[in-house]
Design an enzyme around this catalytic site. Structure first.
Site, PDB file in Angstrom:
ATOM      1  N   ARG A 141      29.044 -36.680  11.946  1.00 21.37           N
ATOM      2  CA  ARG A 141      27.725 -36.687  12.562  1.00 21.37           C
ATOM      3  C   ARG A 141      27.872 -36.363  14.048  1.00 21.37           C
ATOM      4  NH1 ARG A 141      24.393 -41.651  15.006  1.00 21.37           N
ATOM      5  NH2 ARG A 141      22.389 -40.624  15.310  1.00 21.37           N
ATOM      6  N   ASN A 149      30.928 -41.268  11.167  1.00 18.48           N
ATOM      7  CA  ASN A 149      29.869 -41.428  12.165  1.00 18.48           C
ATOM      8  C   ASN A 149      30.415 -42.309  13.275  1.00 18.48           C
ATOM      9  OD1 ASN A 149      27.623 -41.984  13.708  1.00 18.48           O
ATOM     10  ND2 ASN A 149      26.344 -42.691  12.025  1.00 18.48           N
TER      11      ASN A 149
END
Length: 410
Positions: free
Chosen positions: A95, A7
């Protein structure tokens, strides 16, 4: 199967290595201040191997490629290593914040995906570039043979009907520029809605659930029979209700008024709405809910007002979604504030007496972050839960599913 979940922010990289055989976390960490000089003994790297104490140290990390190399070093060298080689990683799940209305599910990253996400940068100028940097950094380290998957924040919300996602603006703006409601935090809303169904021993496809992801950034989703029917964040994450530093929805004329009155540029107004508003603006500069609560307990009227406004706005959204779905079976609180903020949960629920909701205050006050609890009774018509979100696991699950599907096709 071992999956590395990434992420990336503009100056940070969060990671988890997950063993998907039993969905256990092998290790996790955060690298911050990427591209910045480290001074004064700042600790910008945090790393935890499951079962061991957290390791914290400082290191200058000039770019995301070096950050990813640091992840490789942490996982494969030294006394806290968890892998003999990076070759043990079967896939990497990333992500991605904005997938527009093109990507309604997670996908294997290829050149077309990169081109499309690049075109969508104007829709997420702070997030999509960082997500792309994370992918490029990963590719440079693990090579092209390791599958890399994009998991989009917006994908879970793609089931919204046009009456929910369209704005009452000239239709050509939607056609030309993609101006519509997209919604965010989709991975979190997806995870906790599924977890809620497990708690209730029901199929999600039979339930009407309202999920409240409450943190410094917050959003609410109406999940009807397993599909998002509506959500509070809109074209950008600033829409909805007041958050840590974001205004939430305001009269659009406020924007033009401020521009004319204070001679502000669009970018300056955007800065105000995103970073100088919300709970922080009302409470006197405190965006962390713990600080707001402490000041509230000390008798600070502005801190109390900030919390009162926040609870009121959230309760209004919940009420509107009950109407939109023609009922509700469960309400879920998650996220940093959703899991920790017992005062806010209680205040929100105090508005929901018309649904027959009466929460157990003793359970509500003792529940801590990471715990899971029901605040109502299983026999109640509308049940209220606190459920810890796990976006990383959701990303890993999607990644595993795509990789296994790819293998079957061969």
């Amino acid at each position: 199967m071992k999956i590395l979940v990434i992420n990336c922010g503009s100056s940070s990289l969060k990671f988890q290595l997950i063993n998907m055989d039993d969905e256990s976390v092998i290790c996790k960490g955060t690298i911050e201040r990427i591209g910045s000089e480290i001074t004064g003994g700042e600790r910008n790297i945090l790393y935890t191997k499951t079962g061991e104490d957290q390791v914290v140290f400082d290191k200058e990390v000039p770019n995301h490629i070096e950050a990813f190399n640091t992840v490789k070093e942490l996982l494969t060298t030294g006394e806290h290593k968890v892998l003999d080689s990076f070759d043990e990683i079967d896939a990497v799940g990333h992500r991605f914040v904005q997938g527009g209305d093109r990507y309604t599910r997670s996908v294997l990253i290829d050149e077309q995906v990169i081109a499309d996400v690049t075109k969508m940068i104007p829709l997420a100028p702070l997030h999509n570039p960082a997500n792309l940097q994370g992918y490029q950094a990963s590719l440079s380290v693990v090579g092209p043979d390791v599958p890399q998957i994009a998991v989009f924040d917006t994908a879970f919300h793609s089931t919204m009907p046009p009456m929910a996602y369209m704005y009452a603006l000239p239709y050509e703006y939607y056609e030309k520029y993609g101006i519509r409601r997209y919604g965010f935090h989709g991975t979190s809303h997806k995870y906790v809605s599924q977890r809620c169904a497990e708690f209730m021993d029901e199929r999600l496809e039979k339930l009407k659930v309202i999920t409240c992801h409450l943190g410094n950034g917050s959003s609410i989703a109406a999940v009807k029979f397993g599909k998002v029917f509506d959500t509070s964040m809109g074209f950008t994450p600033v829409d909805g209700f007041m958050m840590g530093t974001r205004s939430g929805g305001v009269d659009p004329s406020v924007v033009t008024f401020l521009q004319e009155k204070l001679k502000l540029s669009p970018r300056q107004v955007e800065e105000i709405l995103n970073k100088q508003s919300g709970v922080s603006a009302i409470s006197g500069g405190y965006s962390d809910d713990r600080d707001v609560f402490a000041n509230q307990n000390a008798g600070d009227e502005r801190a109390m007002l900030a919390h009162e406004m926040q609870a009121y706005q959230i309760a209004k959204y919940i009420g509107s979604y009950v109407a939109a779905m023609n009922g509700v079976d469960a309400i879920v609180f998650t996220g940093g504030i959703g899991e920790n903020g017992f005062w806010l949960r209680a205040k929100i629920c105090s508005y929901l007496g018309y649904l027959g909701i009466e929460i157990n205050q003793a359970i509500n006050q003792k529940t801590v972050k990471g715990a899971e609890a029901e605040l109502t009774m299983p026999s109640d018509k509308v049940r209220v839960f606190i459920l810890a979100t796990n976006e990383e696991l959701m990303i890993a699950r999607d990644t595993k599913e795509i990789v296994e599907r790819k293998k079957k096709k061969k």
